[in-house]
Write a protein that holds these residues in place. Structure first.
Motif, short mmCIF file in Angstrom:
data_model
loop_
_atom_site.label_atom_id
_atom_site.label_comp_id
_atom_site.label_asym_id
_atom_site.label_seq_id
_atom_site.Cartn_x
_atom_site.Cartn_y
_atom_site.Cartn_z
N LEU A 226 -3.37 -15.54 -7.60
CA LEU A 226 -2.53 -16.54 -6.94
C LEU A 226 -3.16 -16.97 -5.62
CD1 LEU A 226 0.92 -14.85 -7.62
CD2 LEU A 226 -0.30 -16.50 -9.03
N ASP A 227 -2.65 -18.05 -5.05
CA ASP A 227 -3.17 -18.56 -3.78
C ASP A 227 -2.91 -17.55 -2.66
OD1 ASP A 227 -3.99 -20.94 -4.95
OD2 ASP A 227 -2.10 -21.97 -4.50
N MET A 228 -3.88 -17.43 -1.75
CA MET A 228 -3.73 -16.55 -0.60
C MET A 228 -2.72 -17.16 0.36
SD MET A 228 -6.50 -15.18 2.22
CE MET A 228 -7.69 -14.82 0.96
N ARG A 229 -1.91 -16.29 0.96
CA ARG A 229 -0.96 -16.73 1.98
C ARG A 229 -1.32 -16.07 3.30
NH1 ARG A 229 4.33 -14.89 -1.01
NH2 ARG A 229 3.39 -13.08 -0.12
N THR A 230 -1.12 -16.80 4.38
CA THR A 230 -1.39 -16.27 5.72
C THR A 230 -0.22 -16.61 6.62
OG1 THR A 230 -2.53 -18.27 6.44
CG2 THR A 230 -3.90 -16.53 5.46
N GLY A 231 -0.15 -15.92 7.74
CA GLY A 231 0.90 -16.20 8.71
C GLY A 231 0.70 -15.38 9.97
N MET A 232 1.61 -15.58 10.91
CA MET A 232 1.58 -14.84 12.16
C MET A 232 2.80 -13.94 12.23
SD MET A 232 -1.14 -15.56 13.82
CE MET A 232 -0.80 -14.97 15.46
N GLY A 233 2.56 -12.70 12.64
CA GLY A 233 3.64 -11.73 12.80
C GLY A 233 3.64 -11.16 14.20
N ARG A 234 4.44 -10.14 14.41
CA ARG A 234 4.54 -9.50 15.73
C ARG A 234 3.21 -8.93 16.20
NH1 ARG A 234 9.25 -6.39 13.50
NH2 ARG A 234 7.58 -4.94 13.11
N VAL A 235 2.40 -8.45 15.25
CA VAL A 235 1.14 -7.80 15.62
C VAL A 235 -0.07 -8.68 15.36
CG1 VAL A 235 2.04 -5.46 15.37
CG2 VAL A 235 1.04 -6.63 13.40
N GLU B 118 -2.13 -12.06 13.17
CA GLU B 118 -2.25 -12.77 11.91
C GLU B 118 -2.25 -11.79 10.73
OE1 GLU B 118 -4.95 -16.24 9.84
OE2 GLU B 118 -5.86 -15.01 11.39
N TRP B 119 -1.64 -12.22 9.61
CA TRP B 119 -1.65 -11.43 8.39
C TRP B 119 -2.09 -12.33 7.24
CZ3 TRP B 119 1.41 -13.52 4.66
CH2 TRP B 119 2.50 -14.29 5.07
N LYS B 120 -2.61 -11.70 6.18
CA LYS B 120 -2.94 -12.43 4.97
C LYS B 120 -2.67 -11.53 3.77
CE LYS B 120 -7.90 -11.49 5.39
NZ LYS B 120 -9.23 -12.05 5.38
N VAL B 121 -2.23 -12.17 2.69
CA VAL B 121 -1.90 -11.45 1.47
C VAL B 121 -2.43 -12.24 0.27
CG1 VAL B 121 0.42 -12.47 1.25
CG2 VAL B 121 -0.08 -10.29 0.15
N TRP C 177 -3.35 -6.67 0.82
CA TRP C 177 -3.17 -7.10 2.20
C TRP C 177 -4.42 -6.90 3.01
CZ3 TRP C 177 1.30 -9.17 4.34
CH2 TRP C 177 2.41 -9.22 3.51
N GLY C 178 -4.67 -7.80 3.96
CA GLY C 178 -5.76 -7.66 4.93
C GLY C 178 -7.13 -7.54 4.31
N GLU C 179 -7.91 -6.60 4.81
CA GLU C 179 -9.30 -6.44 4.35
C GLU C 179 -9.41 -5.97 2.91
OE1 GLU C 179 -7.95 -2.56 5.91
OE2 GLU C 179 -7.94 -4.54 6.83
N LYS C 180 -8.34 -5.45 2.33
CA LYS C 180 -8.36 -5.01 0.94
C LYS C 180 -8.52 -6.17 -0.05
CE LYS C 180 -5.83 -0.72 1.68
NZ LYS C 180 -6.16 -0.56 3.04
N ILE C 181 -8.28 -7.39 0.42
CA ILE C 181 -8.42 -8.59 -0.42
C ILE C 181 -9.85 -8.73 -0.93
CG2 ILE C 181 -8.35 -11.12 -0.38
CD1 ILE C 181 -5.96 -10.84 1.57
N GLU C 182 -10.82 -8.29 -0.15
CA GLU C 182 -12.23 -8.41 -0.52
C GLU C 182 -12.52 -7.72 -1.86
OE1 GLU C 182 -14.70 -10.20 1.04
OE2 GLU C 182 -13.00 -10.97 2.19
N ALA C 183 -11.81 -6.65 -2.19
CA ALA C 183 -12.05 -5.91 -3.44
C ALA C 183 -11.81 -6.78 -4.66
CB ALA C 183 -11.16 -4.67 -3.49
N THR D 65 11.63 -5.65 -3.96
CA THR D 65 10.62 -4.65 -4.30
C THR D 65 9.24 -5.28 -4.29
OG1 THR D 65 12.21 -3.44 -5.64
CG2 THR D 65 9.89 -2.99 -6.05
N SER D 66 8.27 -4.58 -3.71
CA SER D 66 6.89 -5.07 -3.70
C SER D 66 5.98 -3.99 -4.26
CB SER D 66 6.46 -5.45 -2.28
OG SER D 66 6.52 -4.34 -1.43
N VAL D 67 4.91 -4.46 -4.91
CA VAL D 67 3.87 -3.58 -5.45
C VAL D 67 2.60 -3.92 -4.69
CG1 VAL D 67 2.60 -2.89 -7.52
CG2 VAL D 67 5.00 -3.62 -7.72
N LYS D 68 2.11 -2.96 -3.90
CA LYS D 68 0.93 -3.19 -3.06
C LYS D 68 -0.21 -2.30 -3.55
CE LYS D 68 3.73 -4.11 1.01
NZ LYS D 68 4.07 -3.64 2.36
N ALA D 69 -1.37 -2.90 -3.78
CA ALA D 69 -2.56 -2.14 -4.18
C ALA D 69 -3.32 -1.71 -2.94
CB ALA D 69 -3.44 -2.97 -5.10
N TRP D 70 -3.86 -0.51 -2.97
CA TRP D 70 -4.70 -0.05 -1.87
C TRP D 70 -6.12 0.23 -2.33
CZ3 TRP D 70 -6.07 5.05 -2.79
CH2 TRP D 70 -5.22 5.80 -3.60
#
Length: 130
Positions: A13-22, A24-27, A47-53, A80-85
């Motif tokens: 799916l298309d990457m999403r980005t945004g700004m949070g309290r801490v 920029e984030w990307k998913v 999330w984040g640098e794990k996208i490179e995988a 509910t979310s499913v996050k890969a690490w």
């Protein structure tokens, strides 16, 4: 507890980005089809640098995803979310061969209800075919 699922990469799916309290984030989300008599599809987020995988995989590739599942409540509804690490290449191009166990060792679990078997809540009833 580490969870892992194996399946075939069906869609990215298309990457999403945004700004949070801490900052920029990307998913990046992708769809993994799990093998079985009735294959199921699961949307998994990186999330984040794990996208490179995900760049090491092509549509149709077999992969193993190490995941965390989390549910959160917001306004009395649960999400509910499913996050890969971690992602790994799967064995071969096809689904893994099904393993068989003696019927006596399998738990007696009824099959999951299909969405058609569950009556919709009164406010959800409409004419849509899905």
């Amino acid at each position: 507890m580490a969870l892992e699922i194996t399946g075939r990469l069906m869609r990215v799916l298309d990457m999403r980005t945004g700004m949070g309290r801490v900052g920029e984030w990307k998913v990046q989300e992708f769809i993994l089809e799990l093998p079985g008599q009735y294959p199921r599809q699961v949307c998994i987020a990186l999330w984040g640098e794990k996208i490179e995988a995900l760049k090491n995989f092509n549509i149709g590739d077999q992969m193993k995803a190490y995941i965390d599942i989390e549910s959160r409540e917001f306004n009395e509804k649960w999400y509910t979310s499913v996050k890969a690490w971690q992602l790994e290449k799967g064995e071969g191009a096809g689904f893994p061969a099904p393993t068989s166990a003696p019927a006596s060792s399998l738990p007696n679990i009824p099959p999951p209800a299909s969405p058609a078997d569950i009556p919709p809540a009164e406010e959800e009833m409409d004419d849509l075919p899905f």
